[in-house]
Write a protein that holds these residues in place. Structure first.
Motif, PDB file in Angstrom:
ATOM      1  N   ARG A 195       0.969  -1.283  -0.016  1.00 22.81           N
ATOM      2  CA  ARG A 195      -0.093  -0.039   0.064  1.00 22.81           C
ATOM      3  C   ARG A 195       0.794   1.215  -0.056  1.00 22.81           C
ATOM      4  O   ARG A 195       0.345   2.367  -0.560  1.00 22.81           O
ATOM      5  CB  ARG A 195      -1.024   0.208   1.147  1.00 22.81           C
ATOM      6  CG  ARG A 195      -0.447  -0.155   2.564  1.00 22.81           C
ATOM      7  CD  ARG A 195      -1.434  -0.152   3.701  1.00 22.81           C
ATOM      8  NE  ARG A 195      -0.801  -0.198   4.819  1.00 22.81           N
ATOM      9  CZ  ARG A 195      -0.366   0.967   5.673  1.00 22.81           C
ATOM     10  NH1 ARG A 195      -0.535   2.086   5.135  1.00 22.81           N
ATOM     11  NH2 ARG A 195       0.205   0.765   6.937  1.00 22.81           N
ATOM     12  N   ALA A 198       1.888   1.722  -3.492  1.00 25.52           N
ATOM     13  CA  ALA A 198       0.685   2.157  -4.401  1.00 25.52           C
ATOM     14  C   ALA A 198       0.428   3.601  -3.904  1.00 25.52           C
ATOM     15  O   ALA A 198       0.325   4.465  -4.921  1.00 25.52           O
ATOM     16  CB  ALA A 198      -0.395   1.263  -3.990  1.00 25.52           C
ATOM     17  N   ALA A 199       0.649   4.114  -2.992  1.00 21.48           N
ATOM     18  CA  ALA A 199       0.504   5.556  -2.497  1.00 21.48           C
ATOM     19  C   ALA A 199       1.635   6.486  -3.479  1.00 21.48           C
ATOM     20  O   ALA A 199       1.370   7.619  -3.859  1.00 21.48           O
ATOM     21  CB  ALA A 199       0.464   5.805  -1.047  1.00 21.48           C
ATOM     22  N   VAL A 201       3.140   5.686  -6.011  1.00 20.20           N
ATOM     23  CA  VAL A 201       2.870   5.590  -7.563  1.00 20.20           C
ATOM     24  C   VAL A 201       1.598   6.580  -7.878  1.00 20.20           C
ATOM     25  O   VAL A 201       1.825   7.304  -8.811  1.00 20.20           O
ATOM     26  CB  VAL A 201       2.564   4.185  -7.762  1.00 20.20           C
ATOM     27  CG1 VAL A 201       2.164   4.176  -9.384  1.00 20.20           C
ATOM     28  CG2 VAL A 201       3.950   3.539  -7.787  1.00 20.20           C
ATOM     29  N   ASP A 202       0.572   6.481  -7.029  1.00 17.93           N
ATOM     30  CA  ASP A 202      -0.562   7.297  -7.344  1.00 17.93           C
ATOM     31  C   ASP A 202      -0.085   8.795  -7.261  1.00 17.93           C
ATOM     32  O   ASP A 202      -0.525   9.677  -7.982  1.00 17.93           O
ATOM     33  CB  ASP A 202      -1.484   6.895  -6.070  1.00 17.93           C
ATOM     34  CG  ASP A 202      -2.454   5.506  -6.383  1.00 17.93           C
ATOM     35  OD1 ASP A 202      -2.132   5.055  -7.475  1.00 17.93           O
ATOM     36  OD2 ASP A 202      -2.862   5.069  -5.567  1.00 17.93           O
ATOM     37  N   GLU A 203       0.654   9.229  -6.113  1.00 17.79           N
ATOM     38  CA  GLU A 203       0.990  10.523  -5.867  1.00 17.79           C
ATOM     39  C   GLU A 203       1.936  10.958  -7.074  1.00 17.79           C
ATOM     40  O   GLU A 203       1.515  12.119  -7.739  1.00 17.79           O
ATOM     41  CB  GLU A 203       1.823  10.504  -4.519  1.00 17.79           C
ATOM     42  CG  GLU A 203       2.367  11.986  -4.754  1.00 17.79           C
ATOM     43  CD  GLU A 203       3.446  12.305  -3.653  1.00 17.79           C
ATOM     44  OE1 GLU A 203       4.081  13.420  -3.528  1.00 17.79           O
ATOM     45  OE2 GLU A 203       4.080  11.234  -3.088  1.00 17.79           O
ATOM     46  N   SER A 205       2.106   9.519 -10.094  1.00 12.77           N
ATOM     47  CA  SER A 205       1.479   9.421 -11.348  1.00 12.77           C
ATOM     48  C   SER A 205       0.544  10.939 -11.594  1.00 12.77           C
ATOM     49  O   SER A 205       0.179  11.376 -12.672  1.00 12.77           O
ATOM     50  CB  SER A 205       0.490   8.183 -11.413  1.00 12.77           C
ATOM     51  OG  SER A 205       1.445   7.178 -11.598  1.00 12.77           O
ATOM     52  N   ALA A 206      -0.046  11.313 -10.509  1.00 10.83           N
ATOM     53  CA  ALA A 206      -0.787  12.446 -10.481  1.00 10.83           C
ATOM     54  C   ALA A 206      -0.148  13.849 -10.784  1.00 10.83           C
ATOM     55  O   ALA A 206      -0.634  14.624 -11.246  1.00 10.83           O
ATOM     56  CB  ALA A 206      -1.634  12.682  -9.140  1.00 10.83           C
ATOM     57  N   ARG A 212       4.126   8.812 -14.840  1.00  8.98           N
ATOM     58  CA  ARG A 212       2.847   7.885 -15.014  1.00  8.98           C
ATOM     59  C   ARG A 212       3.106   7.075 -16.424  1.00  8.98           C
ATOM     60  O   ARG A 212       2.602   5.810 -16.637  1.00  8.98           O
ATOM     61  CB  ARG A 212       1.558   8.831 -15.519  1.00  8.98           C
ATOM     62  CG  ARG A 212       0.191   7.881 -15.524  1.00  8.98           C
ATOM     63  CD  ARG A 212      -0.875   9.119 -15.413  1.00  8.98           C
ATOM     64  NE  ARG A 212      -0.967   9.851 -16.357  1.00  8.98           N
ATOM     65  CZ  ARG A 212      -0.898  11.185 -16.091  1.00  8.98           C
ATOM     66  NH1 ARG A 212      -0.373  11.756 -14.733  1.00  8.98           N
ATOM     67  NH2 ARG A 212      -0.912  12.158 -17.138  1.00  8.98           N
ATOM     68  N   TRP A 215       5.920   4.434 -15.609  1.00  6.99           N
ATOM     69  CA  TRP A 215       5.354   3.333 -14.925  1.00  6.99           C
ATOM     70  C   TRP A 215       4.329   2.492 -15.744  1.00  6.99           C
ATOM     71  O   TRP A 215       4.549   1.099 -15.475  1.00  6.99           O
ATOM     72  CB  TRP A 215       4.741   4.029 -13.620  1.00  6.99           C
ATOM     73  CG  TRP A 215       4.402   3.016 -12.638  1.00  6.99           C
ATOM     74  CD1 TRP A 215       3.076   2.512 -12.533  1.00  6.99           C
ATOM     75  CD2 TRP A 215       5.063   2.153 -11.632  1.00  6.99           C
ATOM     76  NE1 TRP A 215       3.170   1.544 -11.602  1.00  6.99           N
ATOM     77  CE2 TRP A 215       4.341   1.648 -11.049  1.00  6.99           C
ATOM     78  CE3 TRP A 215       6.454   2.526 -11.323  1.00  6.99           C
ATOM     79  CZ2 TRP A 215       4.920   0.434 -10.052  1.00  6.99           C
ATOM     80  CZ3 TRP A 215       6.939   1.592 -10.593  1.00  6.99           C
ATOM     81  CH2 TRP A 215       6.160   0.459  -9.775  1.00  6.99           C
ATOM     82  N   ASN A 216       3.764   3.013 -16.619  1.00  6.57           N
ATOM     83  CA  ASN A 216       2.677   2.201 -17.105  1.00  6.57           C
ATOM     84  C   ASN A 216       2.998   1.389 -18.260  1.00  6.57           C
ATOM     85  O   ASN A 216       2.648   0.673 -18.841  1.00  6.57           O
ATOM     86  CB  ASN A 216       1.430   3.065 -17.691  1.00  6.57           C
ATOM     87  CG  ASN A 216       0.589   3.653 -16.671  1.00  6.57           C
ATOM     88  OD1 ASN A 216       0.462   2.852 -15.527  1.00  6.57           O
ATOM     89  ND2 ASN A 216      -0.076   4.598 -16.646  1.00  6.57           N
TER      90      ASN A 216
END
Length: 289
Positions: A195, A198-199, A201-203, A205-206, A212, A215-216
């Motif tokens: 987690r 994940a947090a 990567v989310d940060e 990516s935004a 982004r 990573w993708n």
């Protein structure tokens, strides 16, 4: 139905790798009109001698493939050594069950002492999410005083994305950052359901479209060694070789050591930087009350 995150990531990885290949690269005719980049699922299935439905279930994370079949798919997709390792790591974790990442890693006293004794060599220790766990004085002079950065933000890949001074420091910032991302993806095979990762990567990516995108791509690379060019605000241009050592007590801690060829301008630059850092330390105001 909740699917195994390892199998989900394995499927996404296979999708990305078949998108990298053209039909002509594997001896197939491409045809005039194609709705997908790279190879189609049925083409991979044909080359691996399995049904399209069977291969589709692997990509969808609904099926655990056998080791011989994964080996054949790796051959068809022309995976390199690091990519093959990543593929089989994910498959092994799915078989063994989910692993859980622990709390922030701790650097033992002997390792910290070794870092401090490397007075002419910048070095730092990074953890499983590229957390910067420890560093020596010269590393602080070359990059920044990491102690001034809040612990939760003291993450190398995060600093590459969020800090303007990192973009200025690395002459080849894009190459350095993409490498850090694919290395992080490689390390994440152990804990794809982490987690904290994940947090992060989310940060990022935004905040950054390039992160982004990279990573993708689901590309991977193991940590090894290389050469980087830096432009330091105090000592100017440096060409440094970096190497990765693995901590004996925690294989998920890596010591990154930076050196320059003896007698080179960069070697002299590191010596000058070490002298400058020592002067800064001597002239720093006494903050003891």
């Amino acid at each position: 139905m909740n699917r195994d995150p390892h199998l989900n990531e394995l499927g996404e990885f296979l999708k990305a790798r078949r998108a990298d290949l053209s039909p002509s690269e594997v001896g197939l005719r491409g045809g005039q009109r194609r709705r997908v980049h790279g190879l189609r699922r049925e083409e991979v299935a044909l080359l691996a001698a399995i049904s399209t439905e069977y291969y589709a279930r692997i990509e969808q994370g609904r099926l655990q493939a056998s080791a011989p079949l994964l080996d054949e798919i790796a051959r068809v997709l022309r995976l390199n050594e690091d990519q093959r390792t990543y593929l089989f790591q994910l498959a092994a974790k799915a078989t063994a069950g989910p692993a859980t990442a622990g709390d922030r890693q701790q650097v033992d006293t002997q390792l910290r002492r070794m870092l401090d004794n490397l007075t002419a060599t910048p070095a730092f220790v990074i953890g499983r999410r590229t957390d910067i766990l420890a560093w020596n004085e010269l590393a602080g002079a070359l990059w920044t005083d990491f102690g001034r950065i809040p612990e939760q933000e003291r993450v190398f890949v995060r600093l590459l994305i969020t800090e303007p001074w990192m973009r200025e420091l690395y002459v080849d910032w894009e190459e350095v950052t993409r490498l850090a991302i694919v290395q992080l993806r490689m390390e994440s095979a152990r804990y794809p359901d982490d987690r904290h990762l994940a947090a992060l990567v989310d940060e990022l990516s935004a905040r950054d479209a390039q992160f982004r995108h990279w990573w993708n791509e689901h590309d991977v690379a193991a940590r090894g060694k290389g050469t980087k060019k830096l432009c330091h605000p105090v000592v100017g241009e440096l060409t440094l070789d970096w190497d990765t050592l693995t901590c004996a007590t925690d294989p998920e801690q890596h010591i990154i050591v930076w050196t320059a060829a003896p007698g080179s301008p960069s070697h002299d630059g590191l010596r000058l930087l070490a002298s400058w850092a020592a002067d800064q330390k001597r002239t720093a105001p006494d903050t003891v009350g």
